[in-house]
Design an enzyme around this catalytic site. Structure first.
Site, PDB file in Angstrom:
ATOM      1  CB  CYS A  29       1.010  59.955  66.932  1.00  0.00           C
ATOM      2  SG  CYS A  29       1.867  61.178  66.038  1.00  0.00           S
ATOM      3  CG  HIS A  60       5.305  59.614  67.832  1.00  0.00           C
ATOM      4  ND1 HIS A  60       4.610  58.906  66.943  1.00  0.00           N
ATOM      5  CD2 HIS A  60       5.472  59.081  68.871  1.00  0.00           C
ATOM      6  CE1 HIS A  60       4.069  58.110  67.487  1.00  0.00           C
ATOM      7  NE2 HIS A  60       4.476  58.099  68.663  1.00  0.00           N
ATOM      8  CG  HIS A 119       3.014  56.046  71.339  1.00  0.00           C
ATOM      9  ND1 HIS A 119       3.657  55.321  70.099  1.00  0.00           N
ATOM     10  CD2 HIS A 119       3.470  55.018  72.075  1.00  0.00           C
ATOM     11  CE1 HIS A 119       4.556  54.623  70.483  1.00  0.00           C
ATOM     12  NE2 HIS A 119       4.503  54.282  71.738  1.00  0.00           N
TER      13      HIS A 119
END
Length: 169
Positions: free
Chosen positions: A78, A129, A141
């Site tokens: 990510c 994240h 993402h």
């Protein structure tokens, strides 16, 4: 206390795993995203150069598999995905890790988020994240289970783990 080489290696691996990007389950039927609808919405949303560039970037990277520490089309995580987007699209250098990325730019209220803002989630103990907010509660993402995708922020998993929004100009 003196550490042996093995103890040091185990400690480093543990720290590495605990600070990894992590994505939640993407098989929740309530969390399904209508990609075709979002693609059409994004293509018709031509109000800014940033929108066009980010959407084109997504189309190139879509379904690239997740790989922790990865920064290529063979696999990306990510924070690598976000860092590459900033470098290629905005000619801006940002930190490599999600933790460091979570300190750049300006904090934004959830209700004031805009296309291209960074959205952050706390997905586990010491696990963060990051992705790009799109519109209509969606974000792109690098998911650990599906690769580069678009997900819903209001799905139970992402809603429960949401942390912050940041705008990087």
């Amino acid at each position: 206390m003196k550490h042996t080489g093995t103890q040091t290696l185990v400690t480093l691996v543990a720290v590495f795993l605990l600070t990894a990007c992590a994505s939640g389950p993407e098989n929740n039927p309530r969390a399904k995203v209508n990609i075709k609808k979002i693609d059409v919405q994004l293509e018709s949303h031509v109000s800014s150069k940033k929108t066009d560039e980010l959407f084109h970037f997504y189309k190139i990277w879509h379904k690239t598999p997740y790989r922790y520490g990865g920064t290529t089309h063979k696999g990306v995580d990510c924070s690598g995905f976000v860092q590459i987007a900033f470098a290629q699209l905005f000619h801006q250098s940002i930190p490599r890790t999600t933790h460091l990325q979570s300190h750049i730019g300006t904090p934004i209220d959830y209700d004031d988020r805009q296309y291209g803002d960074l959205v952050f989630f706390k997905t586990g103990f010491n696990t963060l994240h990051v992705g790009f907010y799109l519109e209509d509660n969606s974000f792109m993402h690098a998911s650990s289970s599906k690769g580069v995708i678009i997900s819903r922020m209001d799905s139970p998993y992402w809603a429960d783990t949401f942390w912050q929004v940041r705008r990087v100009n």
